[in-house]
Design a protein around this motif. Structure first.
Motif, PDB file in Angstrom:
ATOM      1  N   PHE A  50     -25.417 -47.580 -13.908  1.00  0.00           N
ATOM      2  CA  PHE A  50     -25.997 -47.624 -15.145  1.00  0.00           C
ATOM      3  C   PHE A  50     -27.482 -48.131 -14.911  1.00  0.00           C
ATOM      4  N   THR A  51     -27.774 -48.834 -14.055  1.00  0.00           N
ATOM      5  CA  THR A  51     -28.889 -49.435 -13.868  1.00  0.00           C
ATOM      6  C   THR A  51     -29.808 -48.545 -12.875  1.00  0.00           C
ATOM      7  N   ASN A  52     -29.236 -47.572 -12.098  1.00  0.00           N
ATOM      8  CA  ASN A  52     -30.064 -46.670 -11.226  1.00  0.00           C
ATOM      9  C   ASN A  52     -29.249 -45.260 -11.332  1.00  0.00           C
ATOM     10  N   PRO A  53     -29.441 -44.460 -12.278  1.00  0.00           N
ATOM     11  CA  PRO A  53     -28.267 -43.351 -12.313  1.00  0.00           C
ATOM     12  C   PRO A  53     -28.348 -42.380 -11.354  1.00  0.00           C
ATOM     13  N   ALA A  54     -29.527 -42.306 -10.381  1.00  0.00           N
ATOM     14  CA  ALA A  54     -29.702 -41.526  -9.594  1.00  0.00           C
ATOM     15  C   ALA A  54     -28.902 -41.999  -8.364  1.00  0.00           C
ATOM     16  N   ASP A  55     -28.194 -43.200  -8.402  1.00  0.00           N
ATOM     17  CA  ASP A  55     -27.259 -43.742  -7.265  1.00  0.00           C
ATOM     18  C   ASP A  55     -25.839 -43.366  -7.738  1.00  0.00           C
ATOM     19  N   GLY A  56     -25.376 -42.289  -8.053  1.00  0.00           N
ATOM     20  CA  GLY A  56     -24.002 -41.872  -8.318  1.00  0.00           C
ATOM     21  C   GLY A  56     -23.082 -41.643  -7.224  1.00  0.00           C
ATOM     22  N   ARG A  57     -21.958 -41.843  -7.392  1.00  0.00           N
ATOM     23  CA  ARG A  57     -20.979 -41.428  -6.450  1.00  0.00           C
ATOM     24  C   ARG A  57     -19.886 -40.833  -6.723  1.00  0.00           C
ATOM     25  N   GLU A  58     -19.275 -40.053  -5.995  1.00  0.00           N
ATOM     26  CA  GLU A  58     -17.939 -39.521  -6.358  1.00  0.00           C
ATOM     27  C   GLU A  58     -16.634 -40.120  -6.132  1.00  0.00           C
ATOM     28  N   LYS A  59     -15.807 -40.005  -6.913  1.00  0.00           N
ATOM     29  CA  LYS A  59     -14.730 -41.064  -6.937  1.00  0.00           C
ATOM     30  C   LYS A  59     -13.540 -40.351  -6.258  1.00  0.00           C
ATOM     31  N   THR A  60     -12.565 -41.070  -5.868  1.00  0.00           N
ATOM     32  CA  THR A  60     -11.456 -40.368  -5.173  1.00  0.00           C
ATOM     33  C   THR A  60     -10.690 -39.283  -5.933  1.00  0.00           C
ATOM     34  N   SER A  61     -10.789 -39.588  -7.400  1.00  0.00           N
ATOM     35  CA  SER A  61     -10.470 -38.388  -8.234  1.00  0.00           C
ATOM     36  C   SER A  61     -10.973 -37.134  -8.116  1.00  0.00           C
ATOM     37  N   ARG A  62     -12.331 -37.340  -7.910  1.00  0.00           N
ATOM     38  CA  ARG A  62     -13.366 -36.050  -7.905  1.00  0.00           C
ATOM     39  C   ARG A  62     -12.720 -35.076  -6.487  1.00  0.00           C
ATOM     40  N   LYS A  63     -12.654 -36.033  -5.395  1.00  0.00           N
ATOM     41  CA  LYS A  63     -12.077 -35.414  -4.101  1.00  0.00           C
ATOM     42  C   LYS A  63     -10.836 -34.771  -4.494  1.00  0.00           C
ATOM     43  N   TRP A  64     -10.039 -35.408  -4.850  1.00  0.00           N
ATOM     44  CA  TRP A  64      -8.635 -35.089  -5.321  1.00  0.00           C
ATOM     45  C   TRP A  64      -8.519 -33.633  -6.097  1.00  0.00           C
ATOM     46  N   PHE A  65      -9.236 -33.825  -7.320  1.00  0.00           N
ATOM     47  CA  PHE A  65      -9.382 -32.662  -7.999  1.00  0.00           C
ATOM     48  C   PHE A  65      -9.993 -31.445  -7.547  1.00  0.00           C
ATOM     49  N   THR A 122     -16.024 -54.821 -16.460  1.00  0.00           N
ATOM     50  CA  THR A 122     -16.850 -55.784 -17.261  1.00  0.00           C
ATOM     51  C   THR A 122     -18.102 -56.517 -16.150  1.00  0.00           C
ATOM     52  N   GLY A 123     -18.310 -55.982 -15.128  1.00  0.00           N
ATOM     53  CA  GLY A 123     -19.321 -56.373 -14.242  1.00  0.00           C
ATOM     54  C   GLY A 123     -18.767 -56.844 -12.913  1.00  0.00           C
ATOM     55  N   ASN A 124     -17.461 -57.357 -12.729  1.00  0.00           N
ATOM     56  CA  ASN A 124     -16.881 -57.799 -11.673  1.00  0.00           C
ATOM     57  C   ASN A 124     -16.097 -56.828 -10.699  1.00  0.00           C
ATOM     58  N   LEU A 125     -15.951 -55.544 -11.208  1.00  0.00           N
ATOM     59  CA  LEU A 125     -15.514 -54.379 -10.296  1.00  0.00           C
ATOM     60  C   LEU A 125     -16.204 -54.288  -9.071  1.00  0.00           C
ATOM     61  N   THR A 126     -15.852 -54.296  -7.898  1.00  0.00           N
ATOM     62  CA  THR A 126     -16.482 -53.860  -6.730  1.00  0.00           C
ATOM     63  C   THR A 126     -16.576 -52.220  -6.697  1.00  0.00           C
ATOM     64  N   LEU A 127     -17.656 -51.923  -5.903  1.00  0.00           N
ATOM     65  CA  LEU A 127     -17.905 -50.364  -5.846  1.00  0.00           C
ATOM     66  C   LEU A 127     -16.909 -49.763  -5.168  1.00  0.00           C
ATOM     67  N   PRO A 128     -16.188 -50.367  -4.052  1.00  0.00           N
ATOM     68  CA  PRO A 128     -14.774 -49.548  -3.428  1.00  0.00           C
ATOM     69  C   PRO A 128     -13.909 -49.491  -4.384  1.00  0.00           C
ATOM     70  N   ASP A 129     -13.648 -50.587  -5.450  1.00  0.00           N
ATOM     71  CA  ASP A 129     -12.585 -50.539  -6.452  1.00  0.00           C
ATOM     72  C   ASP A 129     -12.783 -49.596  -7.594  1.00  0.00           C
ATOM     73  N   ALA A 130     -14.114 -49.600  -7.752  1.00  0.00           N
ATOM     74  CA  ALA A 130     -14.408 -48.527  -8.854  1.00  0.00           C
ATOM     75  C   ALA A 130     -14.222 -46.954  -8.374  1.00  0.00           C
ATOM     76  N   LEU A 131     -14.259 -46.742  -7.069  1.00  0.00           N
ATOM     77  CA  LEU A 131     -14.312 -45.296  -6.520  1.00  0.00           C
ATOM     78  C   LEU A 131     -12.913 -44.873  -6.112  1.00  0.00           C
ATOM     79  N   ALA A 132     -11.985 -45.919  -6.083  1.00  0.00           N
ATOM     80  CA  ALA A 132     -10.592 -45.878  -5.687  1.00  0.00           C
ATOM     81  C   ALA A 132      -9.714 -45.718  -6.977  1.00  0.00           C
ATOM     82  N   ASP A 133      -9.966 -44.643  -8.021  1.00  0.00           N
ATOM     83  CA  ASP A 133      -9.523 -44.584  -9.299  1.00  0.00           C
ATOM     84  C   ASP A 133      -8.086 -43.776  -8.969  1.00  0.00           C
TER      85      ASP A 133
END
Length: 91
Positions: free
Chosen positions: A69-84, A5-16
């Motif tokens: 979502f405000t700059n789609p070129a700034d995408g990052r791989e999440k932990t789940s992608r690395k695991w998968f 909802t806008g309060n999720l930090t990037l490190p938390d969002a990436l650690a899925d």
């Protein structure tokens, strides 16, 4: 899905880690089914990228890649992608 909802930090969002547990559980059950003789043609991760959901807008994130979502070129791989990726390579 991960709620953002806008309060999720990037490190938390990436650690899925919940997404990893979900895929691991499904794949373990799939392996048991194969061992029991069921024919399985493949496995598909439903959403590889965060996207817009009509019912919830940009508040739910589904993918293995984090999308800015405000700059789609700034995408990052999440932990789940690395695991998968490592899981698929080892199979």
């Amino acid at each position: 899905a991960d709620l953002d909802t806008g309060n999720l930090t990037l490190p938390d969002a990436l650690a899925d880690n919940g997404r990893i547990q979900n895929h691991c559980s499904h794949l373990s059950c799939l392996k048991c089914s194969i061992n029991d003789g069921f024919s399985v043609a493949g496995y598909f991760a439903w959403s590889l990228m965060d996207n817009y959901e009509f019912g919830n807008g940009y508040t739910l994130r589904f993918g293995m890649n984090w999308v800015n979502f405000t700059n789609p070129a700034d995408g990052r791989e999440k932990t789940s992608r690395k695991w998968f990726s490592m899981f698929i390579i080892k199979q």
